[in-house]
Design a protein around this motif. Structure first.
Motif, PDB file in Angstrom:
ATOM      1  N   PHE A 362     -38.262 -21.876 -20.957  1.00 19.99           N
ATOM      2  CA  PHE A 362     -37.954 -23.054 -21.777  1.00 19.99           C
ATOM      3  C   PHE A 362     -37.823 -24.264 -20.845  1.00 19.99           C
ATOM      4  O   PHE A 362     -37.069 -24.236 -19.873  1.00 19.99           O
ATOM      5  CB  PHE A 362     -36.659 -22.811 -22.564  1.00 19.99           C
ATOM      6  CG  PHE A 362     -36.062 -24.043 -23.185  1.00 19.99           C
ATOM      7  CD1 PHE A 362     -36.807 -24.849 -24.040  1.00 19.99           C
ATOM      8  CD2 PHE A 362     -34.731 -24.394 -22.932  1.00 19.99           C
ATOM      9  CE1 PHE A 362     -36.242 -25.988 -24.613  1.00 19.99           C
ATOM     10  CE2 PHE A 362     -34.163 -25.516 -23.504  1.00 19.99           C
ATOM     11  CZ  PHE A 362     -34.923 -26.321 -24.340  1.00 19.99           C
ATOM     12  N   ASN A 363     -38.560 -25.328 -21.162  1.00 20.60           N
ATOM     13  CA  ASN A 363     -38.624 -26.480 -20.256  1.00 20.60           C
ATOM     14  C   ASN A 363     -37.540 -27.523 -20.511  1.00 20.60           C
ATOM     15  O   ASN A 363     -37.486 -28.532 -19.804  1.00 20.60           O
ATOM     16  CB  ASN A 363     -39.978 -27.176 -20.401  1.00 20.60           C
ATOM     17  CG  ASN A 363     -41.105 -26.353 -19.812  1.00 20.60           C
ATOM     18  OD1 ASN A 363     -40.885 -25.574 -18.891  1.00 20.60           O
ATOM     19  ND2 ASN A 363     -42.305 -26.504 -20.347  1.00 20.60           N
ATOM     20  N   GLY A 364     -36.756 -27.332 -21.544  1.00 19.96           N
ATOM     21  CA  GLY A 364     -35.830 -28.398 -21.933  1.00 19.96           C
ATOM     22  C   GLY A 364     -34.405 -28.180 -21.439  1.00 19.96           C
ATOM     23  O   GLY A 364     -34.140 -27.391 -20.531  1.00 19.96           O
ATOM     24  N   HIS A 365     -33.519 -28.903 -22.078  1.00 15.29           N
ATOM     25  CA  HIS A 365     -32.113 -28.968 -21.659  1.00 15.29           C
ATOM     26  C   HIS A 365     -31.249 -28.021 -22.481  1.00 15.29           C
ATOM     27  O   HIS A 365     -31.443 -27.881 -23.679  1.00 15.29           O
ATOM     28  CB  HIS A 365     -31.588 -30.389 -21.830  1.00 15.29           C
ATOM     29  CG  HIS A 365     -32.325 -31.390 -20.976  1.00 15.29           C
ATOM     30  ND1 HIS A 365     -31.780 -31.961 -19.856  1.00 15.29           N
ATOM     31  CD2 HIS A 365     -33.580 -31.908 -21.098  1.00 15.29           C
ATOM     32  CE1 HIS A 365     -32.654 -32.794 -19.316  1.00 15.29           C
ATOM     33  NE2 HIS A 365     -33.759 -32.782 -20.051  1.00 15.29           N
ATOM     34  N   LEU A 392     -31.096 -28.645 -17.187  1.00 15.27           N
ATOM     35  CA  LEU A 392     -32.240 -27.746 -17.257  1.00 15.27           C
ATOM     36  C   LEU A 392     -31.806 -26.364 -16.779  1.00 15.27           C
ATOM     37  O   LEU A 392     -30.772 -26.211 -16.143  1.00 15.27           O
ATOM     38  CB  LEU A 392     -33.382 -28.273 -16.381  1.00 15.27           C
ATOM     39  CG  LEU A 392     -33.905 -29.672 -16.733  1.00 15.27           C
ATOM     40  CD1 LEU A 392     -34.922 -30.143 -15.692  1.00 15.27           C
ATOM     41  CD2 LEU A 392     -34.530 -29.690 -18.126  1.00 15.27           C
ATOM     42  N   GLY A 393     -32.625 -25.373 -17.082  1.00 13.65           N
ATOM     43  CA  GLY A 393     -32.264 -23.989 -16.756  1.00 13.65           C
ATOM     44  C   GLY A 393     -32.586 -23.593 -15.317  1.00 13.65           C
ATOM     45  O   GLY A 393     -33.051 -24.409 -14.512  1.00 13.65           O
ATOM     46  N   PRO A 394     -32.344 -22.325 -14.990  1.00 22.19           N
ATOM     47  CA  PRO A 394     -32.482 -21.827 -13.616  1.00 22.19           C
ATOM     48  C   PRO A 394     -33.857 -22.068 -12.990  1.00 22.19           C
ATOM     49  O   PRO A 394     -33.957 -22.203 -11.777  1.00 22.19           O
ATOM     50  CB  PRO A 394     -32.247 -20.318 -13.773  1.00 22.19           C
ATOM     51  CG  PRO A 394     -31.373 -20.195 -14.961  1.00 22.19           C
ATOM     52  CD  PRO A 394     -31.788 -21.304 -15.897  1.00 22.19           C
ATOM     53  N   ARG A 395     -34.899 -22.116 -13.805  1.00 28.81           N
ATOM     54  CA  ARG A 395     -36.238 -22.292 -13.234  1.00 28.81           C
ATOM     55  C   ARG A 395     -36.353 -23.622 -12.502  1.00 28.81           C
ATOM     56  O   ARG A 395     -37.244 -23.800 -11.665  1.00 28.81           O
ATOM     57  CB  ARG A 395     -37.254 -22.196 -14.380  1.00 28.81           C
ATOM     58  CG  ARG A 395     -38.696 -22.166 -13.943  1.00 28.81           C
ATOM     59  CD  ARG A 395     -39.551 -21.558 -15.063  1.00 28.81           C
ATOM     60  NE  ARG A 395     -40.945 -21.936 -14.979  1.00 28.81           N
ATOM     61  CZ  ARG A 395     -41.539 -22.780 -15.809  1.00 28.81           C
ATOM     62  NH1 ARG A 395     -40.840 -23.356 -16.779  1.00 28.81           N
ATOM     63  NH2 ARG A 395     -42.808 -23.059 -15.685  1.00 28.81           N
ATOM     64  N   TRP A 396     -35.488 -24.571 -12.803  1.00 29.08           N
ATOM     65  CA  TRP A 396     -35.537 -25.901 -12.163  1.00 29.08           C
ATOM     66  C   TRP A 396     -34.542 -26.050 -11.028  1.00 29.08           C
ATOM     67  O   TRP A 396     -34.257 -27.143 -10.593  1.00 29.08           O
ATOM     68  CB  TRP A 396     -35.316 -26.993 -13.206  1.00 29.08           C
ATOM     69  CG  TRP A 396     -36.587 -27.255 -13.915  1.00 29.08           C
ATOM     70  CD1 TRP A 396     -37.542 -28.176 -13.601  1.00 29.08           C
ATOM     71  CD2 TRP A 396     -37.097 -26.524 -15.005  1.00 29.08           C
ATOM     72  NE1 TRP A 396     -38.612 -28.052 -14.438  1.00 29.08           N
ATOM     73  CE2 TRP A 396     -38.369 -27.050 -15.308  1.00 29.08           C
ATOM     74  CE3 TRP A 396     -36.611 -25.447 -15.756  1.00 29.08           C
ATOM     75  CZ2 TRP A 396     -39.153 -26.548 -16.339  1.00 29.08           C
ATOM     76  CZ3 TRP A 396     -37.392 -24.953 -16.774  1.00 29.08           C
ATOM     77  CH2 TRP A 396     -38.647 -25.512 -17.058  1.00 29.08           C
TER      78      TRP A 396
END
Ligand SMILES: *[C@@H]1O[C@H](CO)[C@@H](O)[C@H](O)[C@H]1NC(C)=O
Ligand SMILES: *[C@@H]1O[C@H](CO)[C@@H](O)[C@H](O)[C@H]1NC(C)=O
Ligand SMILES: *[C@@H]1O[C@H](CO)[C@@H](O)[C@H](O)[C@H]1NC(C)=O
Length: 450
Positions: A362-365, A392-396
């Motif tokens: 998921f790319n959002g907040h 933002l999530g862990p991917r960021w």
């Protein structure tokens, strides 16, 4: 507060040219690992805090050429080779997993990301998205990326945050057995470090939280394995400046990174707002061999010691506070994954083979967009807002990082081999409360279309 104590820092504001060798131009493509080993060796000095007083450590790293595989290292590296690593988390990752002291007076405890999704509605530009996704869950959350790639989607609380609904507090997720742990501490003595650091003491364990932690293990090659432990809270209560609160947000992702080299823990990074601190493994407090870290009341910023942790924003001095509250053992309940930061490929690990994957993309907040100024809940002073964006999530969180610190490739990264007493972290001009990092490097690597 004793501001005459060392005002040291460090991550930002420090003139990197004084202390650290200039950073190399970062490789844009993380697959270009060919120059990683020599680069790593050259930088070791800088990463470990300017080399002064650290000769033994620096020498072992620079002179032994850790990137040459030798027989001694072959066995541990095999645990992390590309074939076996695809879903297997090496056992040392759990052996050296952190234990987290939450704050005794915390009001906003760890939360389950699955449950968080039951209390939010995706919004675009402050407008609820009416879509087929009425029931958000961990296996369909990535479908929100269909809308402007998801980047401007904010998972917005269904409840007025100021009404403090129970789910924001997560009280039911307080790790179990805090009383028992407390009484064991009392019996064991009052010393600040002893007897916890005493290797011969029967190992103390933390409790289990019903809120799963998230473990993402990244094999960086050349014997380097990064274990990212993420902790989620549904709410971040900001700190006070002159008795006025700033920096609240819904959804709060914090992390601790334990970096291994040939199966041995070498360093630990702790996230704090949009800065953070790194230590050698030797320096941090331990229970048995597991690092002990502290989650600050309200903000959940992570620290290596209990006590006060001042930091300076343009509008004044704030401080985080940590203590030996309930001890959380994240290995007792976690979604565990391996992640290839080059291909941007997440896999459920053999420890939790049914761990959901889609939410990670998921790319959002994970919380509300900052409230507009005409919202009664919002105020702004000196550029700092009462309510800021959900993160933002862990991917960021820069999972492909080379230095153990978060932040830009060119930012200095000081890895201390001592624990600080009170000191003040100075924050760069223009920064504010919240978790957003500047720069593009927080973007995930890989070719995956987002
Ligand atoms: C990687 O590990 C697997 C499983 O342990 C083993 O069969 C394989 O030979 C190893 N490969 C390399 C290149 O070491
Ligand atoms: C999530 O919702 C979808 C429907 O959108 C459903 O097919 C799926 O089983 C649900 N996943 C979980 C983990 O409940
Ligand atoms: C990660 O993915 C890249 C590109 O697909 C591949 O070349 C590399 O071997 C993978 N690394 C690991 C540790 O699996």
């Amino acid at each position: 507060m004793n501001l005459t104590l060392a005002i040291l820092l460090v991550l930002v504001g420090l003139s990197s040219s004084n202390v650290l060798p200039p950073s190399p131009k970062p490789l844009k493509n993380p697959t270009e690992t060919s120059s990683f080993p020599s680069w790593f060796a050259q930088r070791a000095c800088g990463w470990i805090g300017g080399c002064g007083g650290l000769q033994s450590l620096v020498e072992t790293i620079t002179s032994k050429s850790p990137f040459d595989h030798d027989d001694e290292n072959q066995e541990v590296d095999d645990q992390a080779n590309e074939t076996s690593f695809s879903t297997n988390i090496p056992s040392y990752v759990l052996d050296f997993a952190p234990l987290v002291h939450l704050y005794s007076g915390e009001k906003f405890w760890p939360c389950d990301i699955a449950e968080h999704l039951q209390h939010v509605t995706p919004n675009l530009n402050y407008t609820p998205m009416t879509s087929s996704l009425n029931n958000l869950n961990l296996t369909n959350l990535d479908q929100l990326n269909k809308y402007e790639r998801g980047r401007f989607v904010f998972l917005t609380s269904n409840d007025d945050v100021e009404a403090r609904p129970d789910w924001l507090g997560g009280e039911k997720n307080i790790p179990n057995d805090p009383e028992e742990i407390h009484s064991r501490f009392q019996k064991a003595g009052q010393g600040r470090q002893m007897p916890m650091r005493h290797e011969n003491t029967a190992q103390l364990h933390g409790g289990r939280s019903d809120a799963p932690a998230v473990l993402v293990v990244v094999n960086k090659g050349q014997g380097i394995v990064d274990a990212f432990w993420f902790f989620f809270y549904s709410y971040n209560l900001g700190n006070l400046v002159f008795n006025v609160r700033f920096g609240n947000h819904i959804g709060d992702w914090e992390h601790c990174l334990i970096r291994f080299q040939h199966g041995k823990p070498i360093s630990v990074f702790l996230s704090e707002h949009y800065f953070g601190e790194a230590y050698t493994y030797e320096a941090v407090e331990k229970i048995g061999k597991r690092p002990v870290i502290y989650s600050a009341v309200g903000t959940h910023a992570m620290y290596a010691t209990p006590g006060r942790h001042p930091y300076v924003l343009p509008l004044g001095l704030l401080h985080d506070q940590t203590d030996r509250g309930p001890l959380w053992d994240p290995t007792l309940n976690a979604h565990t994954y391996t992640y290839n930061h080059t291909s941007d490929h997440l896999r459920a690990s053999h420890l939790t083979p049914s761990a959901p994957l889609e939410w990670f993309y998921f790319n959002g907040h994970w919380g509300d967009k900052f409230y507009p100024l005409d919202d009664a809940r919002q105020y702004v002073f000196a550029g700092q807002y009462h309510y800021v964006n959900g993160p933002l999530g862990p991917r960021w969180k820069h999972l492909g990082r080379r230095k153990v610190c978060q932040g830009r490739f060119e930012d200095p990264c000081v890895v201390r081999n001592w624990l600080p007493s009170e000191r003040v972290v100075e924050v760069e001009e223009g920064e504010g409360e919240g978790e957003d990092w500047k720069g593009d490097e927080r973007d995930p690597g890989g070719d995956r279309e987002v």
